[in-house]
Structure formats: C-alpha cells, structure tokens
Design a protein around this motif. Sequence first.
Motif, PDB file in Angstrom:
ATOM      1  N   GLU A  80       4.678 -18.506  -3.194  1.00  0.00           N
ATOM      2  CA  GLU A  80       3.778 -18.942  -2.704  1.00  0.00           C
ATOM      3  C   GLU A  80       2.116 -18.739  -3.920  1.00  0.00           C
ATOM      4  O   GLU A  80       2.236 -18.547  -4.954  1.00  0.00           O
ATOM      5  CB  GLU A  80       3.205 -17.034  -1.808  1.00  0.00           C
ATOM      6  CG  GLU A  80       3.801 -17.051  -0.754  1.00  0.00           C
ATOM      7  CD  GLU A  80       3.368 -15.904   0.085  1.00  0.00           C
ATOM      8  OE1 GLU A  80       2.249 -15.823  -0.065  1.00  0.00           O
ATOM      9  OE2 GLU A  80       4.221 -15.043   0.544  1.00  0.00           O
ATOM     10  N   PRO A  81       1.813 -19.918  -3.661  1.00  0.00           N
ATOM     11  CA  PRO A  81       0.694 -20.661  -4.318  1.00  0.00           C
ATOM     12  C   PRO A  81      -0.404 -19.413  -4.310  1.00  0.00           C
ATOM     13  O   PRO A  81      -0.843 -18.937  -3.232  1.00  0.00           O
ATOM     14  CB  PRO A  81       0.558 -22.270  -3.536  1.00  0.00           C
ATOM     15  CG  PRO A  81       1.149 -21.932  -2.412  1.00  0.00           C
ATOM     16  CD  PRO A  81       1.769 -20.843  -1.849  1.00  0.00           C
ATOM     17  N   GLU A  82      -0.221 -19.195  -5.833  1.00  0.00           N
ATOM     18  CA  GLU A  82      -1.342 -18.567  -5.089  1.00  0.00           C
ATOM     19  C   GLU A  82      -2.866 -18.760  -4.609  1.00  0.00           C
ATOM     20  O   GLU A  82      -3.559 -20.368  -5.426  1.00  0.00           O
ATOM     21  CB  GLU A  82      -2.046 -18.194  -7.258  1.00  0.00           C
ATOM     22  CG  GLU A  82      -0.766 -16.933  -8.242  1.00  0.00           C
ATOM     23  CD  GLU A  82      -1.188 -16.728  -9.097  1.00  0.00           C
ATOM     24  OE1 GLU A  82      -2.244 -16.993  -9.927  1.00  0.00           O
ATOM     25  OE2 GLU A  82      -0.467 -17.136 -10.446  1.00  0.00           O
TER      26      GLU A  82
END
Length: 113
Positions: A80-82
């Motif tokens: 997941e993108p931060e």
Amino acid sequence: MAAKKAVLQLGIPEEKIRMKVFVTVAGFTGVTSITIDDKTGKLTVVGDIDVPIIVMKLRKLCKTEIISVDAVKPPEKKPEPEKPAPPKPSEKIASPVPMNLAERVQSCLCLFF
C-alpha cells in the motif's frame, strides 16, 4: 497440507450424476472451490484436499481421470502506498491577560454572592 488445485476429466452422461459429483466433492473437508465445465467435462477442485481419495470416490459415480494437480500460491499483496502524515496542529500558547485590581476583586466577589 498446502492448498492444491486439481483438474479432473469426468465422463458425465447425465445431469443427475453431475449433481452427485458436486455433492460428493463438497462433502470433503478443506474444499474451497468446485467448478465443472460442461462442454469439456473438466472438474476443478481447489483447497486442502487429498486428490487420490477424491478420485476413488468419483470413480464409483463416473469415469474419472487426473489431468493435473498444482500447488496454489496465495495471492501477492500489493504494498500500500504510504499515506502522508496528517499535519500536526500548531501549538498556540495563550498569553495571560493582565487583570487590574478592580477586575480581580469583582471576580472574587462573584464567587461569594
């Protein structure tokens, strides 16, 4: 046991036998998915299964052959993108308001009356 995907070739002449095949395979513990392709007569079973035992049971109902047995790999999780950290609220320090002597006396008197 690890999850497996077994593809079996079935000779299913009637709809009645097809339903018996579904009920028989669904009765095994560890089965997560069952699909039958009516055109080709292929049965696909996915789960923690013992393929030879399933084949032995199905051979009592119809002609059954094992086409392939593969290990099922769990789906890869995409990282997941931060999310950017929420901005910290700026700390505001309230400066004390100087009170004159009259305001102090008046605020103290209000408490008593």
